[in-house]
Design a protein around this motif. Structure first.
Motif: not given
Length: 460
Positions: A48, A52, A56, A117-119, A301, A304, A395-396, A399, A401
């Motif tokens: 992930d 990300r 980006r 929050n894994l895509r 999270l 994470r 935070d993008h 991940g 939040d």
């Protein structure tokens, strides 16, 4: 551009050529016969983060992650393992059908990855729904002389037909010892290190083929799926360090033999996760699930964040104290972001941003990136509005939040944030009279300030 440690090449190198606008990544997915533990989930966080970071940078990521719901045997320690299919064994233990078991644990896996929050990958093919792809690939390998049929409806890959076997793990064919078999080496094999592409059987989860009824070997599914969904050129293939051998060695041999060239440019692996000093595994009774963390009252999270405190290819010892500390940091950062949101917006902190991005690009040095964010958080010279923009920008990638508390918690009244910053600078300069004056000024605004080892805290 992002650089990663390539397991096969034994060095850190860019994962894409300059100017590339797309990334094709294959990630070995779960065998859905039990809940994924935190060690399993660490591997998927690794993939992930890759996604990300490249997204980006304006690169489109196309990700395939398989779902193994047949073919993975209970004893996979040998190059051609013997034993029972893991899904079927669990189905018998729980008194349900194999597909019921597979779908139940697949759904649980998706809930866990969502909570982290894994895509979601573009492609998540199931082994049971892609058998035709595997049969077609096995036929091609037989036609090219890389595979042969056994006398009982089995099909084996000829290991000696792939000259560069062992480049990922270092396990060369001439150094491999024969696997366990009652009475010695499996008599169906031409060479002891050959492995099964297809296994004969008459039970649940079997299919008809030109060579007989049975089920696929574990390794062939990833070869078939990566070729079908990503094509003959894959930029990065990820997985846990335990998959280097035999799984990824076998997969590379099958895939490259079928198409006639090197398909995967970079092989990247995440290290083992320990918990309280022991390897996290069912065999050791040391398994911690994401649901255990949630039941303990911690934000998922926080897992994470805690995992990012170590680099993906470093063995990590996770503890409950580590998770509790990560949960505290997560809550503090969310509160800070909500507080900074009340200040006038300012540009991203350029120097900090450049250093943090460089840390991510440098083989995903997430520990350094987090340290730099902590330094930014404490730096009194950087305006709150700039901290707000910088934290949300990253935070993008993180991940976490971090914006989730905006508008949901008490915030400082107008002018208080600047007084807090001035007081922080006064304390750094040991100007205690000025610090006390600013404390009184904040009190007049209705803000009570307390000093902690991590800095100032406040309440309304």
């Amino acid at each position: 551009m992002l650089r990663l440690y390539d397991t096969r090449h034994r060095q850190v190198e860019p994962i894409l050529p300059v100017g590339a606008r797309a990334l094709r990544m294959y990630t070995c997915g779960p065998t859905v016969y039990r809940y994924a533990h935190l060690g399993n989930l660490r591997s998927y966080l690794f993939a992930d983060l890759i996604r990300r970071v490249v997204e980006r940078q304006g690169v489109r990521a196309m990700v395939c992650q398989n779902i193994t719901d047949v073919g993975h045997l209970a004893d996979d320690a040998e190059i051609d393992p013997l034993g029972e299919d893991k899904v079927l064994a669990q189905a018998r233990a729980e008194g349900r059908s194999a597909l019921e078991i597979a779908r139940f644990y697949e759904d649980a896996f998706r809930r866990d990855t969502g909570a982290l929050n894994l895509r979601v990958p573009e492609h998540t093919p199931r082994a049971t729904e892609t058998i035709d792809l595997m049969i077609e690939l096995i036929i091609k390998l037989i036609e090219k002389g890389h595979a042969y049929k056994g006398p009982d409806g089995s099909v084996f890959f000829s290991a000696e037909s792939f000259a560069s076997y062992g480049e990922i793990s270092g396990n060369r064919l001439d150094a491999l010892r024969p696997g366990h078999w009652v009475g010695g080496v499996d008599p169906r094999k031409r060479f002891h290190a050959d492995w099964a592409l297809w296994k004969p059987a008459h039970r649940e989860l079997t299919w008809d083929t030109p060579w007989g009824r049975g089920f696929p070997g574990w390794h062939i599914e990833c070869s078939a799926m990566s070729l079908a969904f990503l094509g003959e050129h894959v930029d990065v293939h990820t997985g846990g360090i335990d998959l280097r051998f035999p799984h990824h060695e076998d997969e590379r041999a099958q895939t490259d033999s079928a198409v006639g060239h090197e398909v995967v440019r970079h092989w990247a692996h995440g290290e083992h996760l320990l918990f309280d000093g022991r390897k996290m595994a069912k065999s050791t009774g040391n398994v911690v699930l994401l649901s255990d963390v949630i039941d303990a009252g911690l934000d998922p999270l926080a897992v994470r964040l805690a995992l990012m405190e170590h680099r993906y290819r470093q063995q990590m010892n996770l503890t409950w104290d580590t998770l509790i500390a990560a949960d505290r940091t997560l809550n503090r950062w969310r509160s800070k972001v909500a507080e900074w949101a009340e200040s006038p917006s300012k540009p991203i902190a350029t120097d900090s941003s450049t250093a943090i991005q460089s840390a991510f690009n440098d083989d995903l040095d997430t520990p350094l990136a987090l340290r730099l964010l902590r330094d930014l958080e404490r730096d009194p010279a950087i305006p709150p509005g700039s901290k707000f923009e910088t934290f949300l920008h990253f935070d993008h990638l993180l991940g976490l939040d971090l914006s989730s508390a905006i508008g949901r918690i008490p915030v400082l009244p107008p002018g208080a944030a600047e007084l807090m910053a001035q007081r922080s600078r006064a304390r750094d300069a040991h100007d205690w009279p000025e610090s006390d004056r600013l404390r009184d000024a904040l009190a007049e605004l209705g803000v009570k300030v307390a000093d902690t080892p991590e800095g100032q805290t406040w309440t309304r």
